[in-house]
Motif scaffolding. Structure first.
Motif, PDB file in Angstrom:
ATOM      1  N   GLN A 139       0.832  -1.206   0.000  1.00 18.12           N
ATOM      2  CA  GLN A 139       0.000   0.000   0.000  1.00 18.12           C
ATOM      3  C   GLN A 139       0.864   1.252   0.000  1.00 18.12           C
ATOM      4  OE1 GLN A 139      -3.596   0.178  -0.162  1.00 18.12           O
ATOM      5  NE2 GLN A 139      -2.849   2.179  -0.816  1.00 18.12           N
ATOM      6  N   ALA A 140       1.955   1.250   0.760  1.00 17.32           N
ATOM      7  CA  ALA A 140       2.865   2.400   0.777  1.00 17.32           C
ATOM      8  C   ALA A 140       3.448   2.643  -0.612  1.00 17.32           C
ATOM      9  CB  ALA A 140       3.978   2.184   1.801  1.00 17.32           C
ATOM     10  N   LEU A 141       3.815   1.580  -1.291  1.00 21.80           N
ATOM     11  CA  LEU A 141       4.330   1.718  -2.650  1.00 21.80           C
ATOM     12  C   LEU A 141       3.248   2.239  -3.591  1.00 21.80           C
ATOM     13  CD1 LEU A 141       6.741   1.286  -4.557  1.00 21.80           C
ATOM     14  CD2 LEU A 141       5.875  -1.022  -4.942  1.00 21.80           C
ATOM     15  N   MET A 142       2.045   1.719  -3.457  1.00 28.50           N
ATOM     16  CA  MET A 142       0.931   2.180  -4.288  1.00 28.50           C
ATOM     17  C   MET A 142       0.658   3.665  -4.063  1.00 28.50           C
ATOM     18  SD  MET A 142      -1.488  -1.204  -3.877  1.00 28.50           S
ATOM     19  CE  MET A 142      -2.980  -0.394  -4.413  1.00 28.50           C
ATOM     20  N   ASP A 143       0.735   4.092  -2.822  1.00 28.62           N
ATOM     21  CA  ASP A 143       0.517   5.507  -2.503  1.00 28.62           C
ATOM     22  C   ASP A 143       1.602   6.385  -3.114  1.00 28.62           C
ATOM     23  OD1 ASP A 143      -1.698   4.711  -1.050  1.00 28.62           O
ATOM     24  OD2 ASP A 143      -0.710   4.903   0.899  1.00 28.62           O
ATOM     25  N   ALA A 144       2.822   5.867  -3.188  1.00 28.76           N
ATOM     26  CA  ALA A 144       3.945   6.633  -3.742  1.00 28.76           C
ATOM     27  C   ALA A 144       3.904   6.692  -5.267  1.00 28.76           C
ATOM     28  CB  ALA A 144       5.272   6.026  -3.276  1.00 28.76           C
ATOM     29  N   ILE A 145       3.207   5.751  -5.890  1.00 28.69           N
ATOM     30  CA  ILE A 145       3.100   5.694  -7.348  1.00 28.69           C
ATOM     31  C   ILE A 145       1.616   5.648  -7.721  1.00 28.69           C
ATOM     32  CG2 ILE A 145       3.835   4.487  -9.443  1.00 28.69           C
ATOM     33  CD1 ILE A 145       5.917   3.052  -7.730  1.00 28.69           C
ATOM     34  N   PRO A 146       0.920   6.773  -7.595  1.00 29.57           N
ATOM     35  CA  PRO A 146      -0.518   6.764  -7.865  1.00 29.57           C
ATOM     36  C   PRO A 146      -0.822   6.536  -9.343  1.00 29.57           C
ATOM     37  CG  PRO A 146       0.256   9.002  -7.495  1.00 29.57           C
ATOM     38  CD  PRO A 146       1.419   8.089  -7.229  1.00 29.57           C
ATOM     39  N   ASP A 147      -1.933   5.903  -9.583  1.00 28.62           N
ATOM     40  CA  ASP A 147      -2.494   5.721 -10.925  1.00 28.62           C
ATOM     41  C   ASP A 147      -1.681   4.833 -11.858  1.00 28.62           C
ATOM     42  OD1 ASP A 147      -4.596   7.412 -10.159  1.00 28.62           O
ATOM     43  OD2 ASP A 147      -3.400   9.167 -10.703  1.00 28.62           O
ATOM     44  N   MET A 148      -0.679   4.146 -11.395  1.00 26.34           N
ATOM     45  CA  MET A 148       0.109   3.241 -12.235  1.00 26.34           C
ATOM     46  C   MET A 148      -0.481   1.837 -12.117  1.00 26.34           C
ATOM     47  SD  MET A 148       2.637   2.336 -14.230  1.00 26.34           S
ATOM     48  CE  MET A 148       3.455   3.907 -14.353  1.00 26.34           C
ATOM     49  N   PRO A 149      -0.893   1.232 -13.224  1.00 23.33           N
ATOM     50  CA  PRO A 149      -1.361  -0.158 -13.163  1.00 23.33           C
ATOM     51  C   PRO A 149      -0.220  -1.068 -12.703  1.00 23.33           C
ATOM     52  CG  PRO A 149      -1.950   0.853 -15.254  1.00 23.33           C
ATOM     53  CD  PRO A 149      -1.003   1.790 -14.572  1.00 23.33           C
ATOM     54  N   LEU A 150      -0.578  -2.107 -11.950  1.00 24.61           N
ATOM     55  CA  LEU A 150       0.419  -2.980 -11.340  1.00 24.61           C
ATOM     56  C   LEU A 150       0.178  -4.441 -11.686  1.00 24.61           C
ATOM     57  CD1 LEU A 150       0.337  -1.357  -7.789  1.00 24.61           C
ATOM     58  CD2 LEU A 150       2.029  -0.936  -9.585  1.00 24.61           C
ATOM     59  N   GLY A 151       1.240  -5.206 -11.574  1.00 25.00           N
ATOM     60  CA  GLY A 151       1.186  -6.656 -11.648  1.00 25.00           C
ATOM     61  C   GLY A 151       2.074  -7.183 -10.539  1.00 25.00           C
ATOM     62  N   VAL A 152       2.004  -8.472 -10.290  1.00 24.42           N
ATOM     63  CA  VAL A 152       2.863  -9.070  -9.268  1.00 24.42           C
ATOM     64  C   VAL A 152       3.387 -10.402  -9.803  1.00 24.42           C
ATOM     65  CG1 VAL A 152       0.987 -10.201  -7.986  1.00 24.42           C
ATOM     66  CG2 VAL A 152       3.091  -9.625  -6.802  1.00 24.42           C
ATOM     67  N   TYR A 153       4.631 -10.679  -9.478  1.00 24.92           N
ATOM     68  CA  TYR A 153       5.319 -11.893  -9.943  1.00 24.92           C
ATOM     69  C   TYR A 153       5.866 -12.634  -8.733  1.00 24.92           C
ATOM     70  CZ  TYR A 153       9.269 -14.521 -12.051  1.00 24.92           C
ATOM     71  OH  TYR A 153      10.171 -15.484 -12.428  1.00 24.92           O
ATOM     72  N   GLU A 154       5.509 -13.901  -8.611  1.00 27.08           N
ATOM     73  CA  GLU A 154       6.031 -14.757  -7.545  1.00 27.08           C
ATOM     74  C   GLU A 154       7.429 -15.239  -7.943  1.00 27.08           C
ATOM     75  OE1 GLU A 154       2.179 -16.927  -5.568  1.00 27.08           O
ATOM     76  OE2 GLU A 154       2.974 -17.791  -7.403  1.00 27.08           O
ATOM     77  N   CYS A 155       8.359 -14.333  -7.974  1.00 26.12           N
ATOM     78  CA  CYS A 155       9.727 -14.641  -8.389  1.00 26.12           C
ATOM     79  C   CYS A 155      10.370 -15.566  -7.362  1.00 26.12           C
ATOM     80  CB  CYS A 155      10.521 -13.346  -8.510  1.00 26.12           C
ATOM     81  SG  CYS A 155      12.213 -13.571  -9.046  1.00 26.12           S
ATOM     82  N   PRO A 156      11.012 -16.632  -7.809  1.00 27.28           N
ATOM     83  CA  PRO A 156      11.606 -17.576  -6.863  1.00 27.28           C
ATOM     84  C   PRO A 156      12.919 -17.124  -6.229  1.00 27.28           C
ATOM     85  CG  PRO A 156      11.854 -18.361  -9.114  1.00 27.28           C
ATOM     86  CD  PRO A 156      11.033 -17.114  -9.184  1.00 27.28           C
ATOM     87  N   TYR A 157      13.476 -16.023  -6.660  1.00 30.86           N
ATOM     88  CA  TYR A 157      14.773 -15.573  -6.140  1.00 30.86           C
ATOM     89  C   TYR A 157      14.666 -14.197  -5.524  1.00 30.86           C
ATOM     90  CZ  TYR A 157      16.336 -19.458  -8.939  1.00 30.86           C
ATOM     91  OH  TYR A 157      16.488 -20.707  -9.473  1.00 30.86           O
ATOM     92  N   PRO A 158      15.297 -13.885  -4.438  1.00 32.23           N
ATOM     93  CA  PRO A 158      16.209 -14.739  -3.682  1.00 32.23           C
ATOM     94  C   PRO A 158      15.480 -15.787  -2.841  1.00 32.23           C
ATOM     95  CG  PRO A 158      16.051 -12.630  -2.604  1.00 32.23           C
ATOM     96  CD  PRO A 158      15.252 -12.537  -3.885  1.00 32.23           C
ATOM     97  N   TYR A 159      14.163 -15.622  -2.638  1.00 30.11           N
ATOM     98  CA  TYR A 159      13.368 -16.693  -2.042  1.00 30.11           C
ATOM     99  C   TYR A 159      11.972 -16.586  -2.621  1.00 30.11           C
ATOM    100  CZ  TYR A 159      11.002 -13.347   1.046  1.00 30.11           C
ATOM    101  OH  TYR A 159      10.252 -12.309   1.532  1.00 30.11           O
ATOM    102  N   LYS A 160      11.265 -17.681  -2.637  1.00 24.39           N
ATOM    103  CA  LYS A 160       9.939 -17.710  -3.241  1.00 24.39           C
ATOM    104  C   LYS A 160       8.887 -17.378  -2.194  1.00 24.39           C
ATOM    105  CE  LYS A 160       7.334 -20.556  -6.411  1.00 24.39           C
ATOM    106  NZ  LYS A 160       7.455 -21.776  -7.215  1.00 24.39           N
ATOM    107  N   ARG A 161       8.165 -16.295  -2.436  1.00 25.43           N
ATOM    108  CA  ARG A 161       7.072 -15.922  -1.544  1.00 25.43           C
ATOM    109  C   ARG A 161       5.771 -16.070  -2.303  1.00 25.43           C
ATOM    110  NH1 ARG A 161       6.367 -11.125   2.717  1.00 25.43           N
ATOM    111  NH2 ARG A 161       4.360 -11.820   3.496  1.00 25.43           N
ATOM    112  N   LEU A 162       5.044 -17.119  -1.972  1.00 29.89           N
ATOM    113  CA  LEU A 162       3.762 -17.341  -2.617  1.00 29.89           C
ATOM    114  C   LEU A 162       2.729 -16.353  -2.095  1.00 29.89           C
ATOM    115  CD1 LEU A 162       3.553 -21.240  -2.620  1.00 29.89           C
ATOM    116  CD2 LEU A 162       4.194 -19.727  -4.506  1.00 29.89           C
ATOM    117  N   MET A 163       1.881 -15.923  -2.979  1.00 25.00           N
ATOM    118  CA  MET A 163       0.796 -15.030  -2.598  1.00 25.00           C
ATOM    119  C   MET A 163      -0.253 -15.834  -1.837  1.00 25.00           C
ATOM    120  SD  MET A 163       1.519 -11.973  -3.864  1.00 25.00           S
ATOM    121  CE  MET A 163      -0.038 -11.122  -4.117  1.00 25.00           C
ATOM    122  N   THR A 164      -0.707 -15.275  -0.731  1.00 23.41           N
ATOM    123  CA  THR A 164      -1.752 -15.922   0.062  1.00 23.41           C
ATOM    124  C   THR A 164      -3.120 -15.425  -0.406  1.00 23.41           C
ATOM    125  OG1 THR A 164      -1.805 -14.189   1.732  1.00 23.41           O
ATOM    126  CG2 THR A 164      -0.207 -16.009   2.073  1.00 23.41           C
TER     127      THR A 164
END
Length: 142
Positions: free
Chosen positions: A31-56
């Motif tokens: 949310q802090a990042l979204m607030d700092a970059i208003p109106d920019m469409p976003l995507g998210v990638y479960e990149c495995p490096y440096p560790y894999k964080r799966l979206m809950t």
């Protein structure tokens, strides 16, 4: 960032809440990042490096409810989880794109159970295995 002419900013799932303390911290950082970059469409990638964080489920719900996220590059490698994610996101504008073509060499039944098309994806893909989501693969798990 927007001045560079990009259409969508892709966030790496393991870069928010780097200490991996939990969903609430991830959502706060995002949310802090979204607030700092208003109106920019976003995507998210479960990149495995440096560790894999799966979206809950909670993180996915936050992304879908924000109205800012267009898609997620899924790397969970779990057909049941992908099917659950598709069901959770059904009807939203937040799309799930599976990145693991290797899953197509396994059980065809599992692959057919979570076709990207069922998540409503209309995003153009570069990898051939992802552009063929309308192809029904034969069931070889008999």
């Amino acid at each position: 960032i927007a001045a560079q002419g990009i259409d969508t900013l892709i966030l790496i799932s393991n870069r928010m809440d780097i200490a991996d303390t939990g969903d609430d911290a991830w959502i706060r950082d995002t949310q802090a990042l979204m607030d700092a970059i208003p109106d920019m469409p976003l995507g998210v990638y479960e990149c495995p490096y440096p560790y894999k964080r799966l979206m809950t489920d909670k993180m996915l719900s936050f992304c879908a409810a924000s109205g800012r996220f267009l898609y997620m590059k899924d790397t969970c490698c779990d057909a049941a989880m992908i099917a659950s994610r598709c069901a959770q996101l059904k009807g939203s504008h937040f799309k799930l794109l599976n990145a693991n073509c290797q899953m197509q060499t396994g059980s065809r039944t599992a692959v057919n159970a979570y076709r990207v098309r069922r998540c409503g994806s209309t995003m153009p893909m570069r990898r051939p295995c992802l552009t063929r989501s309308d192809q029904v693969l034969p069931d070889t798990a008999a």
